[in-house]
Design a protein around this motif. Structure first.
Motif, PDB file in Angstrom:
ATOM      1  N   HIS A 171       0.735  -1.205  -0.105  1.00  0.00           N
ATOM      2  CA  HIS A 171      -0.090  -0.011  -0.124  1.00  0.00           C
ATOM      3  C   HIS A 171       0.689   1.451   0.100  1.00  0.00           C
ATOM      4  O   HIS A 171       0.338   2.441   0.404  1.00  0.00           O
ATOM      5  CB  HIS A 171      -0.757   0.206   1.198  1.00  0.00           C
ATOM      6  CG  HIS A 171      -2.184  -0.955   1.176  1.00  0.00           C
ATOM      7  ND1 HIS A 171      -2.082  -2.330   1.365  1.00  0.00           N
ATOM      8  CD2 HIS A 171      -3.311  -0.839   0.457  1.00  0.00           C
ATOM      9  CE1 HIS A 171      -3.385  -2.644   1.153  1.00  0.00           C
ATOM     10  NE2 HIS A 171      -3.975  -2.000   0.567  1.00  0.00           N
ATOM     11  N   THR A 172       1.969   1.206  -0.196  1.00  0.00           N
ATOM     12  CA  THR A 172       2.772   2.567  -0.225  1.00  0.00           C
ATOM     13  C   THR A 172       3.891   2.407  -1.568  1.00  0.00           C
ATOM     14  O   THR A 172       4.260   1.513  -2.178  1.00  0.00           O
ATOM     15  CB  THR A 172       3.866   2.416   1.024  1.00  0.00           C
ATOM     16  OG1 THR A 172       4.331   3.972   1.084  1.00  0.00           O
ATOM     17  CG2 THR A 172       4.826   1.559   1.061  1.00  0.00           C
ATOM     18  N   GLU A 173       3.892   3.744  -2.206  1.00  0.00           N
ATOM     19  CA  GLU A 173       4.915   3.988  -3.182  1.00  0.00           C
ATOM     20  C   GLU A 173       6.140   4.648  -2.652  1.00  0.00           C
ATOM     21  O   GLU A 173       6.818   5.017  -3.502  1.00  0.00           O
ATOM     22  CB  GLU A 173       4.114   4.506  -4.356  1.00  0.00           C
ATOM     23  CG  GLU A 173       3.159   3.759  -4.869  1.00  0.00           C
ATOM     24  CD  GLU A 173       2.436   4.396  -5.774  1.00  0.00           C
ATOM     25  OE1 GLU A 173       2.769   5.314  -6.176  1.00  0.00           O
ATOM     26  OE2 GLU A 173       1.218   3.493  -6.282  1.00  0.00           O
ATOM     27  N   ASP A 174       6.049   5.040  -1.390  1.00  0.00           N
ATOM     28  CA  ASP A 174       7.283   6.134  -1.033  1.00  0.00           C
ATOM     29  C   ASP A 174       8.598   5.266  -0.757  1.00  0.00           C
ATOM     30  O   ASP A 174       8.705   4.058  -0.056  1.00  0.00           O
ATOM     31  CB  ASP A 174       6.877   6.605   0.383  1.00  0.00           C
ATOM     32  CG  ASP A 174       7.919   7.501   1.192  1.00  0.00           C
ATOM     33  OD1 ASP A 174       8.977   7.212   0.691  1.00  0.00           O
ATOM     34  OD2 ASP A 174       7.408   8.252   2.017  1.00  0.00           O
ATOM     35  N   PRO A 175       9.718   5.409  -1.652  1.00  0.00           N
ATOM     36  CA  PRO A 175      10.824   4.570  -1.714  1.00  0.00           C
ATOM     37  C   PRO A 175      11.387   4.829  -0.329  1.00  0.00           C
ATOM     38  O   PRO A 175      12.019   3.598   0.169  1.00  0.00           O
ATOM     39  CB  PRO A 175      11.661   5.578  -2.638  1.00  0.00           C
ATOM     40  CG  PRO A 175      10.892   6.571  -3.404  1.00  0.00           C
ATOM     41  CD  PRO A 175       9.623   6.719  -2.451  1.00  0.00           C
ATOM     42  N   VAL A 176      11.441   5.672   0.465  1.00  0.00           N
ATOM     43  CA  VAL A 176      12.176   5.765   1.932  1.00  0.00           C
ATOM     44  C   VAL A 176      11.349   4.834   2.697  1.00  0.00           C
ATOM     45  O   VAL A 176      11.870   4.085   3.614  1.00  0.00           O
ATOM     46  CB  VAL A 176      12.268   7.184   2.520  1.00  0.00           C
ATOM     47  CG1 VAL A 176      12.651   7.087   3.898  1.00  0.00           C
ATOM     48  CG2 VAL A 176      12.827   8.209   1.585  1.00  0.00           C
ATOM     49  N   ARG A 177       9.971   4.921   2.758  1.00  0.00           N
ATOM     50  CA  ARG A 177       9.227   3.917   3.533  1.00  0.00           C
ATOM     51  C   ARG A 177       9.640   2.371   2.942  1.00  0.00           C
ATOM     52  O   ARG A 177       9.560   1.560   3.766  1.00  0.00           O
ATOM     53  CB  ARG A 177       7.763   4.494   3.570  1.00  0.00           C
ATOM     54  CG  ARG A 177       6.843   3.604   4.491  1.00  0.00           C
ATOM     55  CD  ARG A 177       5.857   4.231   4.973  1.00  0.00           C
ATOM     56  NE  ARG A 177       5.076   3.709   5.757  1.00  0.00           N
ATOM     57  CZ  ARG A 177       3.741   3.313   6.071  1.00  0.00           C
ATOM     58  NH1 ARG A 177       2.854   3.662   4.945  1.00  0.00           N
ATOM     59  NH2 ARG A 177       3.324   2.537   7.088  1.00  0.00           N
ATOM     60  N   LEU A 178       9.404   2.433   1.801  1.00  0.00           N
ATOM     61  CA  LEU A 178       9.587   0.816   1.127  1.00  0.00           C
ATOM     62  C   LEU A 178      10.805   0.354   1.580  1.00  0.00           C
ATOM     63  O   LEU A 178      11.080  -0.799   1.986  1.00  0.00           O
ATOM     64  CB  LEU A 178       9.557   1.021  -0.172  1.00  0.00           C
ATOM     65  CG  LEU A 178       8.212   0.944  -0.790  1.00  0.00           C
ATOM     66  CD1 LEU A 178       8.041   1.117  -2.418  1.00  0.00           C
ATOM     67  CD2 LEU A 178       7.388  -0.525  -0.571  1.00  0.00           C
TER      68      LEU A 178
END
Length: 148
Positions: free
Chosen positions: A21-28
């Protein structure tokens, strides 16, 4: 809560949901690290249990939920550890989507609000049942191995 195989599996399914559910590279990147850590923890836990480094009585940790059973009937869950793990992942997906409704609760139709709350309660009970079944299945497998 003490860590058990079931609780570690639960955490891993939640990390996988967050990744999806995420696309944020830092969060991924952070979630990928968490996934690897959990996979390693699961492997170490299983290995330690097989090698007798974890006493059998430490392999389970009952949720001991206290709730009104009437009106909160859960579906029967059974099967192998793998089947129950798959069911746990499915339940956590359903929980994710029901929880999304709560984040926007003022826009949930009034007649649906009770259903959303009840569904969250049932899914959480089923989630805990899965965790307990994974733990008990693993303990039973090791008990059979040790006695056979």
């Amino acid at each position: 809560m003490a860590e058990t195989l079931g609780s570690l599996c639960d955490k891993l399914t939640i990390v996988k949901l967050k990744q999806y559910h995420t696309e944020d590279p830092v969060r991924l990147s952070s979630l990928n690290e968490q996934q690897l850590q959990l996979q390693e923890e699961i492997q170490d836990f299983v290995s330690d249990a097989i090698n007798g480094l974890i006493p059998l009585n430490k392999l389970t940790f009952k949720a001991n939920k206290v709730f009104k059973k009437e009106g909160n009937e859960t579906s029967a869950i059974s099967g192998s550890i793998g089947e129950v793990f798959a069911k746990l992942a499915e339940i956590n997906c359903e929980l994710w989507h029901e929880q999304e409704k709560v984040y926007d609760f003022e826009n949930v139709n009034a007649d649906e609000k009770n259903h959303v709350i009840n569904r969250l309660a049932i899914l959480n009970l089923e989630r805990n049942n899965c965790i307990d079944l994974i733990d008990n299945g693993f303990k039973e497998s090791l008990t059979l191995k040790n006695n056979g």
